[in-house]
Scaffold this active site. Structure first.
Site, mmCIF file in Angstrom:
data_model
loop_
_atom_site.group_PDB
_atom_site.id
_atom_site.type_symbol
_atom_site.label_atom_id
_atom_site.label_comp_id
_atom_site.label_asym_id
_atom_site.label_seq_id
_atom_site.Cartn_x
_atom_site.Cartn_y
_atom_site.Cartn_z
ATOM 1 N N ASP A 14 0.849 -1.217 0.242
ATOM 2 C CA ASP A 14 0.065 0.010 -0.015
ATOM 3 C C ASP A 14 0.916 1.289 -0.030
ATOM 4 O OD1 ASP A 14 -2.309 -1.655 0.481
ATOM 5 O OD2 ASP A 14 -1.481 -1.759 2.510
ATOM 6 N N HIS A 42 -4.165 -2.309 -6.977
ATOM 7 C CA HIS A 42 -3.310 -0.925 -7.309
ATOM 8 C C HIS A 42 -4.143 0.177 -7.621
ATOM 9 C CE1 HIS A 42 -2.217 -4.068 -10.142
ATOM 10 N NE2 HIS A 42 -2.475 -3.310 -11.229
#
Length: 432
Positions: A14, A42
């Site tokens: 992340d 993503h």
């Protein structure tokens, strides 16, 4: 001469890799996924429009860029087809631009059933998997019983392997985990129904990458998750089931390590983690700075929607990541989330078993015993969002970046100051 760049997350995932990969595709002709599966998302923001991808490389959003899914990825065929349909709906053509390795292990319903049942059985000791069958699919690969993409294209071979695998896994589901078994005929029929759409995209990715590179194409290798979730180098057993480090760009795609020219480590300006496992610099997210990071940083998982755990920047953790990846340069992301904080803290090391250590330990047990040692720095009130040059950043923000560079010993070559492509400061271009 062509140049290849590997992008990896240097923390627990992340870190903002998707945006940076998308930005770098301006200078690449091919983007490669080399590990993981549909357990890591993503998110790209292009012209204010948000697109979340899980399997297809981020380069698909750039017209004319070829995309590859390497042998190191475990593939859920229904999920990759759904992603193709979602992209088609917004005008992005995928099949002619996507090549999937014939050696990709296929995720099937029994993998998901095993994943979910095991997490339930672990109770409070659960790992925190996404329940998508990733781990069991990698287990089959290592045990040499995986059904690969090439097998799926051969109906007779697939049917035989599926029956053999289901005999084995259904025994475990019924007799050990005490849950429902998976139906052979339905699994067979559902998988074969997807073959006509999948078949044109399956091929020899290794040879395709060599051919593209030899023809002058710059290649971008897109890592998923983060280095401290690596099955070997992470906080084991609180890790993912694949190797997330840069070296796996070679084994997970079929190119030699000499073809990996620059390693870009994506590093968030603070630290986050999803799921279980040690996190020395963690802060409570219901108050104070922890709440600020979680709220302003919108820290919720792309795939699971789970709230991320948040904490101060950990330079000792980053040192471990730089070491195991051979990072050439870093990209610093989400700096703007720190705007408005009066004081910042950087974890520079730990007290561990009566000693001072300046690098993150290997394994979960020692990591959990670490007591962070902090260095304080003044924050800044000015906004950094959208800054295009280093000089446009507040002096204290530049000092924060400089200090992290010195602690880690690797230059910060890029700084992301917002989610959009244009909100990027480039100090040294990875492809140049």
């Amino acid at each position: 001469m062509a140049k290849n760049v590997v992008v990896v997350g240097t923390q627990w995932g992340d870190e903002g890799k998707g945006k940076i990969v998308d930005w770098l595709t301006d200078h690449s002709q091919g983007v490669v996924r080399f590990q993981g599966g549909h357990n890591a998302g993503h998110t790209l923001v292009i012209g204010g429009h948000k697109t979340a991808l899980q399997l297809i490389p981020s380069g698909i959003m750039r017209e004319g860029v070829a995309c590859y899914i390497g042998n190191g990825v475990v593939l859920s065929v229904p999920d990759v087809l759904r992603e193709i349909d979602k992209l088609h709906a917004i005008g992005v053509e995928v099949p002619s631009r996507l090549k999937i390795s014939e050696a990709c292990p296929i995720i099937l319903p029994y993998h998901t059933a095993l994943d979910v049942a095991r997490e339930v059985a672990r109770g409070d000791a659960k790992i925190g998997t996404t329940g998508k069958g990733i781990g069991p699919a990698y287990e089959d690969k290592v045990a040499r019983r995986a059904i690969r993409a090439a097998d799926l294209l051969n109906e007779k071979r697939f049917a035989e392997k599926l029956r053999e695998n289901l005999d084995y896994h259904n025994f475990v589901l019924a007799n050990y985990l005490k849950v429902a078994t998976v139906d052979y005929q339905k699994t067979l029929d559902d998988a074969l129904a997807d073959v006509p759409r999948l078949k044109p995209m399956v091929g020899d990715v290794s040879s395709a990458l060599y051919a593209a590179f030899n023809a002058g194409a710059n290649l971008l290798f897109e890592g998923a998750q983060g280095s401290l979730l690596d099955v070997d180098h992470g906080t084991y057993p609180y890790v993912t089931s694949s190797n997330c480090v840069a070296g796996n760009a070679s084994t997970g795609s079929g190119v030699g390590p000499g073809m990996l020219h620059y390693i870009l480590g994506i590093t968030k300006a603070y630290t986050t983690r999803v799921g279980s496992g040690p996190f020395p610099s963690e802060l409570p997210t219901d108050q104070g700075v922890g709440k600020h990071l979680a709220t302003v940083g919108h820290e919720f998982g792309t795939v699971t929607g789970r709230a991320r755990r948040c904490g101060w920047f950990d330079a000792a953790l980053l040192k471990r990541s730089v070491q195991i990846n051979g990072v050439t340069g870093m990209c610093f992301t989400k700096l703007d989330v720190l705007d408005g904080l009066e004081t910042l803290r950087i974890c520079t090391g730990y007290k561990l078993n009566g000693k001072i250590v300046d690098i993150f330990p290997v394994g979960a047990e020692d990591a959990a015993a670490c007591e962070p040692i902090y260095e304080e720095m003044p924050g800044w009130k000015e906004a950094t969002v959208g800054a295009k040059t280093l000089e446009a950043l507040p002096a204290n923000a530049r000092a924060y970046i400089d200090r992290i560079e010195k602690l880690v010993g690797v230059p910060i070559d890029m700084i992301s100051t917002g989610p959009d492509r244009e909100e990027t400061i480039v100090l040294r271009h990875p492809f140049k």
